[in-house]
Design an enzyme around this catalytic site. Structure first.
Site, PDB file in Angstrom:
ATOM      1  N   LEU A  81     -56.389  24.007  -1.786  1.00  0.00           N
ATOM      2  CA  LEU A  81     -56.729  25.411  -2.004  1.00  0.00           C
ATOM      3  C   LEU A  81     -57.314  26.097  -0.773  1.00  0.00           C
ATOM      4  CD1 LEU A  81     -58.055  25.105  -5.661  1.00  0.00           C
ATOM      5  CD2 LEU A  81     -55.770  25.770  -4.879  1.00  0.00           C
ATOM      6  N   CYS A  82     -57.249  25.444   0.374  1.00  0.00           N
ATOM      7  CA  CYS A  82     -57.693  26.071   1.617  1.00  0.00           C
ATOM      8  C   CYS A  82     -56.631  27.045   2.109  1.00  0.00           C
ATOM      9  CB  CYS A  82     -57.925  25.022   2.704  1.00  0.00           C
ATOM     10  SG  CYS A  82     -59.454  24.118   2.538  1.00  0.00           S
ATOM     11  N   HIS A  83     -57.106  28.157   2.658  1.00  0.00           N
ATOM     12  CA  HIS A  83     -56.187  29.132   3.248  1.00  0.00           C
ATOM     13  C   HIS A  83     -55.748  28.658   4.627  1.00  0.00           C
ATOM     14  CE1 HIS A  83     -58.334  31.592   0.287  1.00  0.00           C
ATOM     15  NE2 HIS A  83     -57.262  32.362   0.293  1.00  0.00           N
ATOM     16  N   MET A 118     -64.255  24.103   6.364  1.00  0.00           N
ATOM     17  CA  MET A 118     -63.393  22.968   5.995  1.00  0.00           C
ATOM     18  C   MET A 118     -62.638  22.447   7.216  1.00  0.00           C
ATOM     19  SD  MET A 118     -64.302  22.351   3.019  1.00  0.00           S
ATOM     20  CE  MET A 118     -63.233  20.932   2.906  1.00  0.00           C
ATOM     21  N   GLU A 119     -62.265  23.337   8.126  1.00  0.00           N
ATOM     22  CA  GLU A 119     -61.586  22.919   9.347  1.00  0.00           C
ATOM     23  C   GLU A 119     -62.527  22.104  10.227  1.00  0.00           C
ATOM     24  OE1 GLU A 119     -59.142  25.937   7.479  1.00  0.00           O
ATOM     25  OE2 GLU A 119     -61.292  25.802   7.812  1.00  0.00           O
ATOM     26  N   ASP A 133     -59.933   3.503  13.558  1.00  0.00           N
ATOM     27  CA  ASP A 133     -58.610   2.897  13.713  1.00  0.00           C
ATOM     28  C   ASP A 133     -58.465   2.211  15.065  1.00  0.00           C
ATOM     29  OD1 ASP A 133     -55.805   2.391  13.065  1.00  0.00           O
ATOM     30  OD2 ASP A 133     -55.360   3.965  14.533  1.00  0.00           O
TER      31      ASP A 133
END
Length: 163
Positions: A81-83, A118-119, A133
């Site tokens: 739901l992120c733009h 969020m980014e 990793d």
């Protein structure tokens, strides 16, 4: 729930998932900064003390920085739901912290109608996963911890985490 209680923004009146309508919002300069800690252990940290650690997969810090920026740019593809945002800037730093850790910070900027936290969180998280990793051949005791938002400005309300 009272009208004054906080509401989840990604649910519609029927309680179903919904993207937030940002159409009516004003365009503003927005910034978010997020952090992830990676506990490598003292032995691995000692290997990176003098600078970046070269591995068969490439230099750890440089690869993690590129991965974090790439992930921040793809946040809307990862979180439903992120733009999608055309970021103005994304910077990732990695610092060693004695006795056994790295601190990864991602600062993201956009001029837009919705926030960019969020980014920033995605960039810091994927950079930390990339370090894991690339170093896992030396130890599986590596711990990614404390992924958190540190600051956000430019929206309806600013936020600053006091350390």
């Amino acid at each position: 729930m009272s009208d004054l209680a906080p509401k989840l923004t990604h649910l519609n009146e029927a309680g179903q998932p919904a993207m937030v309508n940002v159409g009516p919002k004003a365009m503003t300069a927005r910034l978010a900064r997020a952090r992830a800690r990676v506990r490598l252990g003292a032995d691995i940290l000692a290997l990176v003390q003098a600078g970046d650690l070269p591995t068969r997969k490439g230099p750890v810090f440089q690869t993690a920085i590129i991965a974090g920026v790439m992930a921040a740019k793809k946040t809307a593809d990862l979180i439903p739901l992120c733009h999608p945002l055309g970021m103005d800037d994304c910077q990732i730093t990695i610092e060693t912290v004695q006795p056994d850790s790295l601190v990864i910070e991602c600062t993201a900027r956009v001029t837009g109608k919705t926030g960019i936290e969020m980014e920033a969180l995605t960039g810091a998280s994927v950079a930390a996963l990339t370090v894991y990793d690339m170093c896992k051949a030396m130890s599986h005791d590596i711990v990614i911890e404390e992924i958190r938002l540190l600051d956000k400005t430019g929206g309806k309300s600013d936020f600053h985490h006091a350390d």
